[in-house]
Design a protein around this motif. Structure first.
Motif, PDB file in Angstrom:
ATOM      1  N   GLY A 109      49.356  40.439  39.867  1.00  0.00           N
ATOM      2  CA  GLY A 109      48.276  40.196  38.929  1.00  0.00           C
ATOM      3  C   GLY A 109      47.667  38.814  38.975  1.00  0.00           C
ATOM      4  O   GLY A 109      46.507  38.623  38.583  1.00  0.00           O
ATOM      5  N   ALA A 110      48.423  37.813  39.434  1.00  0.00           N
ATOM      6  CA  ALA A 110      47.912  36.442  39.516  1.00  0.00           C
ATOM      7  C   ALA A 110      47.773  35.979  40.964  1.00  0.00           C
ATOM      8  O   ALA A 110      47.896  34.784  41.265  1.00  0.00           O
ATOM      9  N   ASP A 111      47.520  36.922  41.852  1.00  0.00           N
ATOM     10  CA  ASP A 111      47.401  36.610  43.280  1.00  0.00           C
ATOM     11  C   ASP A 111      46.174  35.734  43.523  1.00  0.00           C
ATOM     12  O   ASP A 111      45.075  36.061  43.078  1.00  0.00           O
ATOM     13  N   ARG A 112      46.351  34.620  44.238  1.00  0.00           N
ATOM     14  CA  ARG A 112      45.245  33.729  44.586  1.00  0.00           C
ATOM     15  C   ARG A 112      45.015  33.680  46.098  1.00  0.00           C
ATOM     16  O   ARG A 112      44.183  32.916  46.588  1.00  0.00           O
ATOM     17  N   ALA A 113      45.747  34.521  46.834  1.00  0.00           N
ATOM     18  CA  ALA A 113      45.529  34.650  48.284  1.00  0.00           C
ATOM     19  C   ALA A 113      44.663  35.869  48.577  1.00  0.00           C
ATOM     20  O   ALA A 113      43.730  35.816  49.380  1.00  0.00           O
ATOM     21  N   ILE A 114      44.987  36.992  47.944  1.00  0.00           N
ATOM     22  CA  ILE A 114      44.129  38.177  47.977  1.00  0.00           C
ATOM     23  C   ILE A 114      43.664  38.423  46.542  1.00  0.00           C
ATOM     24  O   ILE A 114      44.488  38.473  45.617  1.00  0.00           O
ATOM     25  N   ASN A 115      42.365  38.580  46.350  1.00  0.00           N
ATOM     26  CA  ASN A 115      41.851  38.922  45.024  1.00  0.00           C
ATOM     27  C   ASN A 115      42.555  40.193  44.539  1.00  0.00           C
ATOM     28  O   ASN A 115      42.539  41.208  45.235  1.00  0.00           O
ATOM     29  N   PRO A 116      43.201  40.170  43.365  1.00  0.00           N
ATOM     30  CA  PRO A 116      43.876  41.387  42.896  1.00  0.00           C
ATOM     31  C   PRO A 116      42.955  42.606  42.841  1.00  0.00           C
ATOM     32  O   PRO A 116      43.430  43.753  42.967  1.00  0.00           O
ATOM     33  N   GLU A 117      41.647  42.380  42.681  1.00  0.00           N
ATOM     34  CA  GLU A 117      40.716  43.515  42.677  1.00  0.00           C
ATOM     35  C   GLU A 117      40.686  44.214  44.034  1.00  0.00           C
ATOM     36  O   GLU A 117      40.465  45.423  44.107  1.00  0.00           O
ATOM     37  N   VAL A 118      40.893  43.456  45.093  1.00  0.00           N
ATOM     38  CA  VAL A 118      40.979  44.053  46.439  1.00  0.00           C
ATOM     39  C   VAL A 118      42.203  44.965  46.516  1.00  0.00           C
ATOM     40  O   VAL A 118      42.143  46.084  47.043  1.00  0.00           O
ATOM     41  N   GLU A 119      43.324  44.480  45.973  1.00  0.00           N
ATOM     42  CA  GLU A 119      44.557  45.270  45.972  1.00  0.00           C
ATOM     43  C   GLU A 119      44.394  46.532  45.130  1.00  0.00           C
ATOM     44  O   GLU A 119      44.803  47.628  45.541  1.00  0.00           O
ATOM     45  N   ARG A 120      43.796  46.389  43.945  1.00  0.00           N
ATOM     46  CA  ARG A 120      43.604  47.543  43.062  1.00  0.00           C
ATOM     47  C   ARG A 120      42.683  48.580  43.691  1.00  0.00           C
ATOM     48  O   ARG A 120      42.940  49.784  43.625  1.00  0.00           O
ATOM     49  N   PHE A 121      41.600  48.113  44.290  1.00  0.00           N
ATOM     50  CA  PHE A 121      40.640  49.029  44.911  1.00  0.00           C
ATOM     51  C   PHE A 121      41.294  49.840  46.019  1.00  0.00           C
ATOM     52  O   PHE A 121      41.154  51.068  46.077  1.00  0.00           O
ATOM     53  N   GLY A 122      42.007  49.150  46.915  1.00  0.00           N
ATOM     54  CA  GLY A 122      42.636  49.843  48.031  1.00  0.00           C
ATOM     55  C   GLY A 122      43.689  50.829  47.573  1.00  0.00           C
ATOM     56  O   GLY A 122      43.779  51.953  48.091  1.00  0.00           O
ATOM     57  N   ALA A 123      44.482  50.435  46.569  1.00  0.00           N
ATOM     58  CA  ALA A 123      45.533  51.318  46.068  1.00  0.00           C
ATOM     59  C   ALA A 123      44.942  52.560  45.419  1.00  0.00           C
ATOM     60  O   ALA A 123      45.429  53.681  45.627  1.00  0.00           O
ATOM     61  N   LYS A 124      43.883  52.367  44.631  1.00  0.00           N
ATOM     62  CA  LYS A 124      43.243  53.518  43.981  1.00  0.00           C
ATOM     63  C   LYS A 124      42.633  54.455  45.008  1.00  0.00           C
ATOM     64  O   LYS A 124      42.766  55.685  44.909  1.00  0.00           O
ATOM     65  N   ARG A 125      41.973  53.896  46.007  1.00  0.00           N
ATOM     66  CA  ARG A 125      41.348  54.712  47.049  1.00  0.00           C
ATOM     67  C   ARG A 125      42.380  55.537  47.802  1.00  0.00           C
ATOM     68  O   ARG A 125      42.114  56.677  48.188  1.00  0.00           O
ATOM     69  N   ALA A 126      43.565  54.968  47.972  1.00  0.00           N
ATOM     70  CA  ALA A 126      44.631  55.669  48.695  1.00  0.00           C
ATOM     71  C   ALA A 126      45.373  56.676  47.808  1.00  0.00           C
ATOM     72  O   ALA A 126      46.223  57.410  48.308  1.00  0.00           O
ATOM     73  N   GLY A 127      45.093  56.667  46.518  1.00  0.00           N
ATOM     74  CA  GLY A 127      45.828  57.547  45.619  1.00  0.00           C
ATOM     75  C   GLY A 127      47.273  57.126  45.448  1.00  0.00           C
ATOM     76  O   GLY A 127      48.155  57.956  45.202  1.00  0.00           O
ATOM     77  N   ALA A 128      47.529  55.834  45.554  1.00  0.00           N
ATOM     78  CA  ALA A 128      48.896  55.320  45.496  1.00  0.00           C
ATOM     79  C   ALA A 128      49.437  55.339  44.066  1.00  0.00           C
ATOM     80  O   ALA A 128      48.687  55.244  43.096  1.00  0.00           O
ATOM     81  N   THR A 129      50.742  55.447  43.967  1.00  0.00           N
ATOM     82  CA  THR A 129      51.434  55.207  42.705  1.00  0.00           C
ATOM     83  C   THR A 129      51.496  53.701  42.519  1.00  0.00           C
ATOM     84  O   THR A 129      52.049  52.991  43.359  1.00  0.00           O
ATOM     85  N   VAL A 130      50.932  53.197  41.415  1.00  0.00           N
ATOM     86  CA  VAL A 130      50.702  51.759  41.271  1.00  0.00           C
ATOM     87  C   VAL A 130      51.574  51.134  40.191  1.00  0.00           C
ATOM     88  O   VAL A 130      51.742  51.691  39.107  1.00  0.00           O
ATOM     89  N   VAL A 131      52.117  49.960  40.518  1.00  0.00           N
ATOM     90  CA  VAL A 131      52.789  49.089  39.560  1.00  0.00           C
ATOM     91  C   VAL A 131      52.090  47.742  39.627  1.00  0.00           C
ATOM     92  O   VAL A 131      51.839  47.229  40.718  1.00  0.00           O
ATOM     93  N   GLU A 132      51.740  47.168  38.469  1.00  0.00           N
ATOM     94  CA  GLU A 132      51.120  45.839  38.460  1.00  0.00           C
ATOM     95  C   GLU A 132      52.032  44.869  37.732  1.00  0.00           C
ATOM     96  O   GLU A 132      52.508  45.164  36.636  1.00  0.00           O
ATOM     97  N   LEU A 133      52.260  43.710  38.347  1.00  0.00           N
ATOM     98  CA  LEU A 133      53.085  42.666  37.753  1.00  0.00           C
ATOM     99  C   LEU A 133      52.199  41.528  37.277  1.00  0.00           C
ATOM    100  O   LEU A 133      51.634  40.783  38.087  1.00  0.00           O
ATOM    101  N   GLU A 134      52.072  41.380  35.973  1.00  0.00           N
ATOM    102  CA  GLU A 134      51.258  40.326  35.400  1.00  0.00           C
ATOM    103  C   GLU A 134      51.879  38.964  35.727  1.00  0.00           C
ATOM    104  O   GLU A 134      53.090  38.775  35.620  1.00  0.00           O
ATOM    105  N   GLY A 135      51.049  38.043  36.159  1.00  0.00           N
ATOM    106  CA  GLY A 135      51.520  36.692  36.450  1.00  0.00           C
ATOM    107  C   GLY A 135      52.165  36.513  37.801  1.00  0.00           C
ATOM    108  O   GLY A 135      52.580  35.398  38.138  1.00  0.00           O
ATOM    109  N   ALA A 136      52.250  37.565  38.591  1.00  0.00           N
ATOM    110  CA  ALA A 136      52.905  37.466  39.903  1.00  0.00           C
ATOM    111  C   ALA A 136      51.965  36.866  40.936  1.00  0.00           C
ATOM    112  O   ALA A 136      50.796  37.231  41.021  1.00  0.00           O
ATOM    113  N   SER A 137      52.498  35.955  41.745  1.00  0.00           N
ATOM    114  CA  SER A 137      51.726  35.341  42.822  1.00  0.00           C
ATOM    115  C   SER A 137      51.753  36.231  44.064  1.00  0.00           C
ATOM    116  O   SER A 137      52.401  37.277  44.098  1.00  0.00           O
ATOM    117  N   HIS A 138      51.068  35.750  45.097  1.00  0.00           N
ATOM    118  CA  HIS A 138      51.056  36.484  46.362  1.00  0.00           C
ATOM    119  C   HIS A 138      52.466  36.611  46.949  1.00  0.00           C
ATOM    120  O   HIS A 138      52.786  37.604  47.591  1.00  0.00           O
TER     121      HIS A 138
END
Length: 239
Positions: A188-217
């Motif tokens: 959730g706090a990734d500053r290497a890859i925009n977390p929105e990039v991660e969310r978009f790709g995961a949703k597009r893939a139909g992945a089972t998603v877990v998000e960790l608030e405050g987690a770095s890359h």
């Protein structure tokens, strides 16, 4: 009925090495899950994916591929190997077939990583020098590993493995998530890859998603238990 526990293959990303998985390896080994953490050459999408596919192919039995960061792009291609039964993306790029890292990133605001990359050249046998990138050492802690102990980040910053710049432009030859189940951990706090990039790709893939608030890359370093828990879910679901 006998079942075979899949072997987990942990694929590190750019600016890191297989040691970045140490905490996750220890967690999985405690659970009796077979695990391999091979080196990633970081020289180009097609070549690196072929290397990871060769690692999977020599394992006797099912495989769950886990990719961190750029490693996510590699498992997307290498995951088409017959014995791969699942994909786990950890703060990772999830590409579509025919898409490049640059194209996917370009749809969203750029992360602080981009303005903190340093470019170098390296020799290529039989050809002109090529370009590779690392993160500026002074920016590494805040960009890559803000939630990791500063003493550890100082070591990680000077032990970076560079990524060939050409990797950003190569396109994925396949998207294994179209036929294989997938899981994704969003930092959730990734500053290497925009977390929105991660969310978009995961949703597009139909992945089972877990998000960790405050987690770095560097979530596999800072929160290995949480990363291992998601991998464990994938192993149980595919075993």
């Amino acid at each position: 009925m006998t079942t075979t526990t899949p072997t987990v293959v942990l694929v590190h990303g750019a600016f890191a090495d297989a040691a970045s998985w140490s905490g996750v390896v220890a967690e999985l080994q405690r659970d009796g899950i077979p695990v391999v953490a091979p080196p990633n050459p970081l020289r180009g999408l097609a070549a690196d994916a072929a290397h990871i596919a060769s690692v999977a192919a020599r394992i006797d039995g099912p495989v769950v591929l886990v990719g961190h960061s750029y490693g996510g792009a590699l498992i997307t291609v290498a995951g088409t190997a017959d014995n791969v039964v699942g994909l786990v993306y950890v703060a990772a790029y999830v590409l579509e077939e025919g898409e490049s890292l640059g194209e996917l990133q370009g749809r969203f605001p750029l992360s602080p990583l981009v303005e903190n990359l340093e470019r170098w050249t390296y020799p290529v046998p039989g050809g002109p020098d090529a370009v590779e990138v690392t993160i500026a050492v002074d920016a590494f802690p805040s960009v890559f590993a803000a939630d990791v102990d500063p003493e550890i980040t100082r070591v990680l910053a000077v032990a970076q493995r560079p990524l060939a710049a050409a990797a950003f432009e190569e396109t994925a030859s396949a998207a294994a998530w179209r036929t294989k189940p997938s899981w994704a951990l969003i930092a959730g706090a990734d500053r290497a890859i925009n977390p929105e990039v991660e969310r978009f790709g995961a949703k597009r893939a139909g992945a089972t998603v877990v998000e960790l608030e405050g987690a770095s890359h560097a979530v596999a370093v800072s929160r290995p238990e949480a990363v291992a828990a998601l991998i464990r879910d994938a192993v149980r679901a595919t075993g």
